[in-house]
Design a protein around this motif. Structure first.
Motif, PDB file in Angstrom:
ATOM      1  N   ARG A   1      -4.667  -1.849   0.052  1.00  0.00           N
ATOM      2  CA  ARG A   1      -4.813  -0.398   0.105  1.00  0.00           C
ATOM      3  C   ARG A   1      -4.113   0.185   1.338  1.00  0.00           C
ATOM      4  O   ARG A   1      -4.189  -0.357   2.438  1.00  0.00           O
TER       5      ARG A   1
ATOM      6  N   ASP B   1      -4.076   5.649  -0.322  1.00  0.00           N
ATOM      7  CA  ASP B   1      -4.779   5.091  -1.476  1.00  0.00           C
ATOM      8  C   ASP B   1      -6.281   5.152  -1.213  1.00  0.00           C
ATOM      9  O   ASP B   1      -6.745   4.789  -0.129  1.00  0.00           O
TER      10      ASP B   1
ATOM     11  N   THR C   1      -8.582   4.557  -6.308  1.00  0.00           N
ATOM     12  CA  THR C   1      -7.348   3.856  -6.664  1.00  0.00           C
ATOM     13  C   THR C   1      -7.586   2.352  -6.720  1.00  0.00           C
ATOM     14  O   THR C   1      -7.148   1.675  -7.662  1.00  0.00           O
ATOM     15  N   GLN C   2      -8.266   1.828  -5.719  1.00  0.00           N
ATOM     16  CA  GLN C   2      -8.494   0.382  -5.643  1.00  0.00           C
ATOM     17  C   GLN C   2      -9.310  -0.111  -6.828  1.00  0.00           C
ATOM     18  O   GLN C   2      -8.974  -1.145  -7.431  1.00  0.00           O
TER      19      GLN C   2
ATOM     20  N   GLY D   1      -4.459   9.729  -3.771  1.00  0.00           N
ATOM     21  CA  GLY D   1      -5.536   8.822  -4.128  1.00  0.00           C
ATOM     22  C   GLY D   1      -6.565   9.396  -5.076  1.00  0.00           C
ATOM     23  O   GLY D   1      -7.704   8.939  -5.095  1.00  0.00           O
TER      24      GLY D   1
ATOM     25  N   ASN E   1      -4.293   8.064 -11.355  1.00  0.00           N
ATOM     26  CA  ASN E   1      -4.484   6.663 -11.736  1.00  0.00           C
ATOM     27  C   ASN E   1      -3.563   6.205 -12.857  1.00  0.00           C
ATOM     28  O   ASN E   1      -3.138   5.043 -12.873  1.00  0.00           O
TER      29      ASN E   1
ATOM     30  N   GLY F   1       0.757  -1.243   0.000  1.00  0.00           N
ATOM     31  CA  GLY F   1       0.000   0.000   0.000  1.00  0.00           C
ATOM     32  C   GLY F   1       0.786   1.290   0.000  1.00  0.00           C
ATOM     33  O   GLY F   1       2.012   1.313  -0.002  1.00  0.00           O
ATOM     34  N   ASP F   2       0.017   2.402  -0.013  1.00  0.00           N
ATOM     35  CA  ASP F   2       0.538   3.765  -0.181  1.00  0.00           C
ATOM     36  C   ASP F   2       1.288   3.895  -1.499  1.00  0.00           C
ATOM     37  O   ASP F   2       2.356   4.503  -1.573  1.00  0.00           O
ATOM     38  N   THR F   3       0.698   3.322  -2.538  1.00  0.00           N
ATOM     39  CA  THR F   3       1.262   3.468  -3.876  1.00  0.00           C
ATOM     40  C   THR F   3       1.059   4.890  -4.375  1.00  0.00           C
ATOM     41  O   THR F   3       1.871   5.411  -5.129  1.00  0.00           O
ATOM     42  N   MET F   4      -0.040   5.522  -3.938  1.00  0.00           N
ATOM     43  CA  MET F   4      -0.360   6.886  -4.334  1.00  0.00           C
ATOM     44  C   MET F   4       0.076   7.868  -3.248  1.00  0.00           C
ATOM     45  O   MET F   4       0.620   7.475  -2.212  1.00  0.00           O
TER      46      MET F   4
END
Length: 549
Positions: A325, A329, A333-334, A303, A308, A297-300
């Protein structure tokens, strides 16, 4: 007799003209005092009315047709002129907020609305980082062309608006044309004032609002950002090359040698919108022959839907991608990741079997992209962990026990102690390993994005961290892991350290069915302690039946 009709005719004329005489204003003598002030008021009233008509008409014209759509770099924007007492430039980045620049002092303000991020142009920048060096010139050209188009359209808008409103109010073409000409003159004067007071350094001192208000603390001074990123761009190729060279050296690492049947899992976390992470992940997948990528997680960073397109490279990383997530995020995002091929999104205890390992996970219950602290945050994490633990027990009861659990925050991970051999998390931006009371090993990953925008926040850049986890294909137990740490922004240092669970170290006794490995590897082997089973947290079996998808 001829005089009688003449008298009658004269009386008739007087009778007809009497109403007109009554409606006429009586003339006052020249020295009548206040009467001579009335003619002096009328020109000022007319001038004030004309100014009001000009301003309102010009504003309506700008509101209706005074905007242009302009592509600026990878973004689609709308530029508009608006009346203002202070001038300046306002850049709206919905829904993140806005930033204001003191770019000029004039009665007009430039509004720039960032409508969307063009996926193709953004992807071109991600695929070819060298284009970033020319991005500034490209943006400058785009803004120049957009400003020129906006100037022409604004002139047409204010003249048309003022003329049309003047025609409605005065119903005289001459007055209407005068209103249009005055509007054009006012716009030209405003443009001249803006040009004379133009401040190009205002971009270095923006004022943030909304979620962007956290940007100064995250990013820092704009000059340092440009300098640091330029260095990072130049050194990126060398960084990846070092990783490749270091992989060759790992064959000399002692004690544990993974064989071709070993399941290799790449654990990453907290990418935080760093596009370089995809290049590094791809390199690690190839060099270590990774079977599964796990992202906790915390890819973004915020969010938003505008972010995207950053996720599109996930489809081509070279291995299945399992994701939960984080608190940065969103559900937006999910849902976007769920539609990408080769991606497995885990939430609410959902389980999936990939490459012989069974994974289950739950998304972070909080969404705090501004890093705010909410009341009851710790309780919500514990509740999410308890829900995951319940799902893990259900999986075990159904004969499909989970091998690896995934969460974002370690506080949620600690709630699954005793229900799964291994739980992976992130969030802390540093690597840690702990064996909890009931035998579950907790592995916390650092930031694979070097903490994203925060990489330039401190004096020293944050490292880029990831791990390769080695699992035995028969027992599906963790045999070893390589902790990989790369130099952060602009650095080319790299470090690979191998770690072994205590029961796998040379000379260690075979673990008992309820054995618990130590919290950190040691060069001196010692048998693992055996915790007493708990009714609420059952001991972990040494081997498990083969799971089914």
């Amino acid at each position: 007799m001829a005089r009688v009709p003449a008298a009658v005719s004269s009386a008739r004329r007087r009778a007809r003209s009497a109403p007109r005489r009554l409606l006429r204003r009586p003339r006052r003598p020249a020295g009548a005092g206040p009467a001579d002030l009335a003619p002096r008021h009328r020109p000022w009233t007319r001038a004030l009315g004309l100014i009001v008509v000009v301003l309102v008409g010009a504003w309506l014209g700008l509101l209706v047709v005074g905007n242009v759509r302009v592509p600026v770099g990878p973004m689609d924007t709308t530029m508009t002129l608006r009346p203002s007492f202070t001038g300046g430039t306002k850049i709206n980045v919905s829904p993140l907020g806005a930033l204001q620049l003191d770019s000029h002092t004039a009665p007009v303000r430039l509004d720039v609305n960032v409508d969307q991020l063009d996926p193709q142009r953004a992807q071109a920048l991600v695929d070819r980082p060298e284009r970033i060096s020319g991005l500034q010139d490209e943006v400058t050209r785009d803004v120049s062309h957009g400003t020129a188009d906006l100037a022409v359209r604004s002139c047409v808008a204010v003249v048309t608006g003022a003329t049309a409103l003047g025609l409605v109010v005065y119903r005289r073409p001459r007055r209407a044309l005068a209103a249009g000409g005055l509007a054009l003159a006012l716009l030209a004067a405003s443009g001249g004032t803006a040009y004379a007071t133009w401040n190009p350094d205002s971009v270095l001192e923006p004022k943030f609002s909304g979620l962007l208000s956290s940007a100064p603390s995250l990013v820092g001074d704009a000059r340092s950002i440009v300098t640091e990123f330029d260095v990072y761009q130049q050194e990126l190729a060398r960084l990846v090359t070092n990783v490749t060279k270091l992989y060759d050296a790992t064959s000399t690492l002692p004690t544990y040698q993974p064989d071709p049947t070993t399941i290799r899992v790449l654990h990453v976390s907290d990418v935080h919108l760093n596009p370089a992470s995809w290049t590094i992940i791809t390199s690690l997948v190839k060099q270590y022959q990774v079977d599964v990528i796990v992202d906790t997680g915390d890819t973004m960073d915020h969010g938003t839907a505008a972010e995207n397109a950053f996720l599109d490279p996930v489809e081509d990383l070279g291995a299945p991608y399992v994701w939960v997530r984080g608190n940065h995020d969103s559900l937006v995002t999910q849902r976007y990741l769920e539609d990408l091929k080769n991606v497995h999104v885990l939430d609410d205890g959902r389980a999936v079997t990939i490459a012989g390992l069974r994974f289950a996970g739950i998304g972070d219950p909080q969404f705090t992209p501004d890093r705010s602290k909410t009341r009851g945050a710790e309780e919500s994490q514990e509740l999410a962990g308890a829900r995951l633990a319940s799902a893990l027990r259900d999986q075990a009861a159904a004969g499909t026990p989970v091998d690896v659990a995934l969460v974002h925050e370690p506080s949620a991970a600690r709630e699954v102690d005793g229900t799964v051999p291994l739980v992976l998390s992130g969030h802390l931006h540093r690597q840690e390993t702990d064996v909890m009371e009931y035998g579950t090993r907790l592995r916390i990953e650092g930031s694979t994005g070097g903490s994203g925008l925060r990489a330039v926040e401190g004096k020293h850049p944050d490292p880029i961290e990831a791990s390769i986890l080695y699992f035995d294909r028969d027992t599906r137990r963790l045999q070893a892991w390589d902790a990989i740490k790369l130099g952060g922004l602009g650095l080319t240092t790299a470090e690979v350290s191998r770690h072994l669970p205590e029961e796998n170290q040379p000379g260690a006794d075979s673990p008992s069915p309820s054995g618990s490995p130590s919290s950190s590897p040691s060069s001196t082997p010692s048998p693992a302690p055996t915790p007493a089973p708990s009714p609420s947290r059952p001991s972990l079996p040494a081997t498990r039946p083969t799971p089914t998808p």
